[in-house]
Design an enzyme around this catalytic site. Structure first.
Site, PDB file in Angstrom:
ATOM      1  N   ASP A   1       0.873  -1.301  -0.187  1.00  0.00           N
ATOM      2  CA  ASP A   1      -0.128   0.154  -0.490  1.00  0.00           C
ATOM      3  C   ASP A   1       0.792   1.613  -0.321  1.00  0.00           C
ATOM      4  OD1 ASP A   1      -2.980   1.136   1.624  1.00  0.00           O
ATOM      5  OD2 ASP A   1      -1.889   2.027  -0.257  1.00  0.00           O
ATOM      6  N   SER A   2       0.317   2.956  -0.561  1.00  0.00           N
ATOM      7  CA  SER A   2       0.697   3.735  -0.390  1.00  0.00           C
ATOM      8  C   SER A   2       1.035   4.644   0.239  1.00  0.00           C
ATOM      9  CB  SER A   2       0.570   4.473  -1.875  1.00  0.00           C
ATOM     10  OG  SER A   2      -1.146   4.345  -1.531  1.00  0.00           O
ATOM     11  N   GLY A   3       0.446   3.769   1.783  1.00  0.00           N
ATOM     12  CA  GLY A   3       1.190   5.083   2.634  1.00  0.00           C
ATOM     13  C   GLY A   3       0.176   5.907   3.486  1.00  0.00           C
ATOM     14  N   GLY A   4      -0.988   6.377   1.978  1.00  0.00           N
ATOM     15  CA  GLY A   4      -1.719   7.874   2.310  1.00  0.00           C
ATOM     16  C   GLY A   4      -2.639   7.021   3.418  1.00  0.00           C
ATOM     17  N   PHE A   5      -3.353   6.160   3.264  1.00  0.00           N
ATOM     18  CA  PHE A   5      -4.782   5.948   3.803  1.00  0.00           C
ATOM     19  C   PHE A   5      -3.856   5.687   5.833  1.00  0.00           C
ATOM     20  CE2 PHE A   5      -8.262   4.103   5.381  1.00  0.00           C
ATOM     21  CZ  PHE A   5      -8.031   3.136   6.578  1.00  0.00           C
TER      22      PHE A   5
ATOM     23  N   ASP B   1      -2.229   7.845  -2.747  1.00  0.00           N
ATOM     24  CA  ASP B   1      -3.733   8.430  -2.565  1.00  0.00           C
ATOM     25  C   ASP B   1      -4.172   8.986  -1.680  1.00  0.00           C
ATOM     26  OD1 ASP B   1      -4.238   6.367  -1.422  1.00  0.00           O
ATOM     27  OD2 ASP B   1      -6.285   6.373  -2.007  1.00  0.00           O
TER      28      ASP B   1
ATOM     29  N   GLN C   1     -11.265   6.067  -5.907  1.00  0.00           N
ATOM     30  CA  GLN C   1     -11.621   7.263  -5.065  1.00  0.00           C
ATOM     31  C   GLN C   1     -13.269   7.801  -4.762  1.00  0.00           C
ATOM     32  OE1 GLN C   1     -11.372   6.740  -1.730  1.00  0.00           O
ATOM     33  NE2 GLN C   1      -9.423   6.410  -2.052  1.00  0.00           N
TER      34      GLN C   1
ATOM     35  N   GLY D   1     -11.003   3.813  -0.195  1.00  0.00           N
ATOM     36  CA  GLY D   1     -11.980   4.729   0.312  1.00  0.00           C
ATOM     37  C   GLY D   1     -13.545   3.783   1.057  1.00  0.00           C
TER      38      GLY D   1
ATOM     39  N   ASP E   1      -7.273  -7.425   1.574  1.00  0.00           N
ATOM     40  CA  ASP E   1      -6.592  -7.428   2.063  1.00  0.00           C
ATOM     41  C   ASP E   1      -7.503  -7.059   3.142  1.00  0.00           C
ATOM     42  OD1 ASP E   1      -6.316  -4.232   1.249  1.00  0.00           O
ATOM     43  OD2 ASP E   1      -5.392  -5.009   3.296  1.00  0.00           O
TER      44      ASP E   1
ATOM     45  N   CYS F   1     -11.568 -29.252  10.041  1.00  0.00           N
ATOM     46  CA  CYS F   1     -10.726 -28.253   9.396  1.00  0.00           C
ATOM     47  C   CYS F   1      -9.184 -28.897   9.610  1.00  0.00           C
ATOM     48  CB  CYS F   1     -10.535 -26.779  10.218  1.00  0.00           C
ATOM     49  SG  CYS F   1      -9.510 -25.399   9.288  1.00  0.00           S
TER      50      CYS F   1
ATOM     51  N   CYS G   1      -6.927 -27.499  14.624  1.00  0.00           N
ATOM     52  CA  CYS G   1      -8.260 -28.075  14.542  1.00  0.00           C
ATOM     53  C   CYS G   1      -7.613 -29.138  14.540  1.00  0.00           C
ATOM     54  CB  CYS G   1      -8.810 -28.046  13.281  1.00  0.00           C
ATOM     55  SG  CYS G   1      -9.156 -26.242  14.091  1.00  0.00           S
TER      56      CYS G   1
ATOM     57  N   HIS H   1      -5.141 -20.539  12.090  1.00  0.00           N
ATOM     58  CA  HIS H   1      -6.373 -21.288  11.643  1.00  0.00           C
ATOM     59  C   HIS H   1      -7.328 -19.949  10.706  1.00  0.00           C
ATOM     60  CE1 HIS H   1     -10.862 -22.395  12.365  1.00  0.00           C
ATOM     61  NE2 HIS H   1     -10.977 -21.305  12.164  1.00  0.00           N
TER      62      HIS H   1
HETATM   63  C1  LIG Z   1      -5.502   0.861   9.963  1.00  0.00           C
HETATM   64  C2  LIG Z   1      -6.361  -0.540   9.844  1.00  0.00           C
HETATM   65  C3  LIG Z   1      -5.261  -1.270  10.146  1.00  0.00           C
HETATM   66  O1  LIG Z   1      -6.302  -0.563   8.609  1.00  0.00           O
HETATM   67  C4  LIG Z   1      -7.795  -1.487   8.647  1.00  0.00           C
HETATM   68  C5  LIG Z   1      -8.841  -0.923  10.355  1.00  0.00           C
HETATM   69  O2  LIG Z   1      -7.612  -0.255  10.898  1.00  0.00           O
HETATM   70  C6  LIG Z   1      -9.219  -0.253   9.745  1.00  0.00           C
HETATM   71  C7  LIG Z   1      -9.706   0.847  10.550  1.00  0.00           C
HETATM   72  O3  LIG Z   1     -10.834   0.929  10.982  1.00  0.00           O
HETATM   73  C8  LIG Z   1     -11.852   0.205  10.636  1.00  0.00           C
HETATM   74  C9  LIG Z   1     -12.458  -0.351   9.459  1.00  0.00           C
HETATM   75  C10 LIG Z   1     -12.417  -0.530  11.933  1.00  0.00           C
HETATM   76  O4  LIG Z   1     -10.692  -0.398   9.892  1.00  0.00           O
HETATM   77  O5  LIG Z   1      -9.401   0.081   8.542  1.00  0.00           O
HETATM   78  C11 LIG Z   1      -8.856  -0.186   7.990  1.00  0.00           C
HETATM   79  C12 LIG Z   1      -9.491  -1.756   6.675  1.00  0.00           C
HETATM   80  N1  LIG Z   1     -10.140  -0.468   5.679  1.00  0.00           N
HETATM   81  C13 LIG Z   1      -9.586  -0.248   4.815  1.00  0.00           C
HETATM   82  N2  LIG Z   1      -8.044  -0.327   4.319  1.00  0.00           N
HETATM   83  C14 LIG Z   1      -7.659   0.707   3.538  1.00  0.00           C
HETATM   84  C15 LIG Z   1      -6.618   0.844   2.681  1.00  0.00           C
HETATM   85  C16 LIG Z   1      -6.009   1.630   1.842  1.00  0.00           C
HETATM   86  N3  LIG Z   1      -5.551   1.908   0.992  1.00  0.00           N
HETATM   87  C17 LIG Z   1      -5.830   2.838   0.317  1.00  0.00           C
HETATM   88  N4  LIG Z   1      -4.192   3.548  -0.311  1.00  0.00           N
HETATM   89  N5  LIG Z   1      -5.832   4.113   0.130  1.00  0.00           N
HETATM   90  C18 LIG Z   1      -7.493   3.438   0.625  1.00  0.00           C
HETATM   91  O6  LIG Z   1      -9.084   4.361  -0.013  1.00  0.00           O
HETATM   92  C19 LIG Z   1      -7.764   2.355   1.758  1.00  0.00           C
HETATM   93  C20 LIG Z   1      -9.072   2.211   1.804  1.00  0.00           C
HETATM   94  C21 LIG Z   1      -9.447   1.620   3.010  1.00  0.00           C
HETATM   95  N6  LIG Z   1     -10.016   0.980   3.716  1.00  0.00           N
HETATM   96 ZN   LIG Z   2      -8.734 -24.973  11.545  1.00  0.00          ZN
END
Ligand SMILES: CC1(C)O[C@H]2[C@@H](O1)[C@@]1(COC(C)(C)O1)O[C@@H]2CNc1nc2cc3nc(N)[nH]c(=O)c3cc2[nH]1
Ligand SMILES: [Zn+2]
Length: 373
Positions: A93-97, A147, A190, A217, A267, A305, A310, A336
């Site tokens: 992943d590119s880091g922005g999120f 992004d 997005q 997004g 993922d 399983c 298991c 598991h």
């Molecule tokens: C930060 C961490 C570990 O990643 C999980 C989890 O917390 C959490 C935090 O809030 C919940 C929803 C509960 O799940 O959101 C992550 C899983 N959802 C998600 N990952 C993404 C990664 C992404 N990367 C990029 N470059 N651009 C995106 O638009 C993007 C959107 C994404 N949506």
């Molecule tokens: Zn198992």
């Protein structure tokens, strides 16, 4: 697709697809689930064990690795595959999120994002150009555009402004990535939950041209109903012959619903993260092994399983090591959970390949509704 990459669709069933992404480091069977190896490790798992669960590809994070141990150090040591002893495909992943969800003191401008590390407070900058440089230093096989992912809920105006910035950053990512045979660059759609903005984003990305396209997004707290309502149309805005990657998803029923709607790759930290908190995901639903009802139960977690947890341990043992916070608890439950997620993906691939996805999905939901778990 970039030289050395190829996506072959083998069958479709409704909007669902199954196929293979050929890469220089091996094939990725789709629909695919990618275990998350954030900081160069899928937590509590050895790489060979990750492969034994059925994973063809895993995910790394620009944000975490640039902070520690740094991309330059990993490159100097031979790249991320060598560094973490995983020689199959890696998507980064590119880091922005992650910057927006983990870093502090962030300053977002047209140039990029300046922020302070959540590790030691040091100052850093990420831009499309720097993100491409880091992912190249890591040697990842599938690179994600840099992004901006707006937190939901957000007004259409905020989502539109953010999406259009991400589209300008997508062009800059494309330009900085250049021509790298054997490496792919994926764009990220997005647009929040707004159909017109999603379509505008898809048009912008396909106009630039990428080897694959992510639906970004989402999985940011909007809930499954809203996510599925976007997935009812968004994948269809993307080129049929390229992989479609839904980022950050998800629970087993999220995965099934996303595959039904045409998603090829996903993922999520869920199977590994919940494995470390005593939560097991099974065909019958979620099992919380902290619960005292397991303390005398000689049965395996799931008798059908074939994973090491298991095959060799009782629920009573798993309950004991979870309560005692023993390291083996994380090892066994992560294994598991990843095994179950990959078994679900294989079931989906087989069902789509044989034109029986509707029956598979009905059985999936029926199993989860019925019986004592
Ligand atoms: C930060 C961490 C570990 O990643 C999980 C989890 O917390 C959490 C935090 O809030 C919940 C929803 C509960 O799940 O959101 C992550 C899983 N959802 C998600 N990952 C993404 C990664 C992404 N990367 C990029 N470059 N651009 C995106 O638009 C993007 C959107 C994404 N949506
Ligand atoms: Zn198992």
């Amino acid at each position: 697709m970039a030289t050395g990459f190829g996506f072959t669709l083998k069958a479709t069933d409704g909007a669902a697809r199954t196929g293979v992404i050929a890469t220089p480091r091996g094939e990725i069977r789709t629909p695919a689930f990618m275990p998350v190896g954030t900081a160069g490790t899928v937590k509590a798992m050895m790489p060979d064990s990750v492969r034994a669960t059925g994973a063809d590809i895993l995910l790394g994070n620009t944000y975490h690795l640039m902070l520690r141990p740094t991309a330059e150090r990993i490159a100097h040591l031979g790249g991320l595959h060598r560094f973490m002893n995983w020689h199959r495909p890696i998507l980064t992943d590119s880091g922005g999120f992650q910057v927006m969800s983990l870093a502090s003191l962030r300053k977002l401008t047209e140039e990029g994002v300046r922020f302070s590390s959540h590790v030691d407070g040091s100052k850093h900058m990420l831009s499309p150009e720097r993100s491409m440089e880091i992912q190249k230093l890591l040697g990842s096989d599938i690179v994600m555009c840099f992004d901006e992912c707006p937190a939901l809920p957000a007004t259409d105006e905020v989502v539109a402004k953010s999406m259009r910035l991400s589209m300008r950053w997508a062009q800059r990512s494309r330009d900085a990535f250049g021509d790298r045979p054997g490496h792919a660059l994926f764009g990220i759609m997005q647009g929040g939950v707004n159909r017109d903005l999603r379509e505008e984003s898809a048009r912008a990305l396909t106009g630039i041209g990428f080897d694959g396209y992510a639906v970004g997004g989402l999985a940011v707290g909007e809930g499954q109903e809203a996510m599925f309502s976007v997935l009812d149309y968004a994948p269809g805005f993307l080129p049929e012959g390229k992989p479609r990657y839904l980022m950050g998803v998800g629970k087993p029923d999220d995965i099934v619903g996303a595959v039904e709607r045409g998603i090829d790759m996903m993922d999520c930290v869920l199977p590994s993260r919940s494995g470390r908190t005593g939560q097991a995901w099974t065909r019958m639903g979620a099992v919380n092994l902290k619960n005292a009802r397991h303390k005398d139960d000689p049965r395996p977690l799931d008798a059908d399983c074939t994973c090491p947890a298991c095959r060799n341990y009782s629920r009573a043992y798993l309950h004991h090591v979870v309560k005692a916070d023993e390291i083996i608890a994380s090892m066994l439950l992560t294994w598991h959970n990843l095994h179950y997620f990959q078994e679900l993906m294989q079931g989906l691939r087989d069902a789509i390949g044989e034109g029986r996805l509707a029956g598979f999905v009905a059985g999936f939901h029926a199993q989860r509704a019925a019986g004592d778990i």
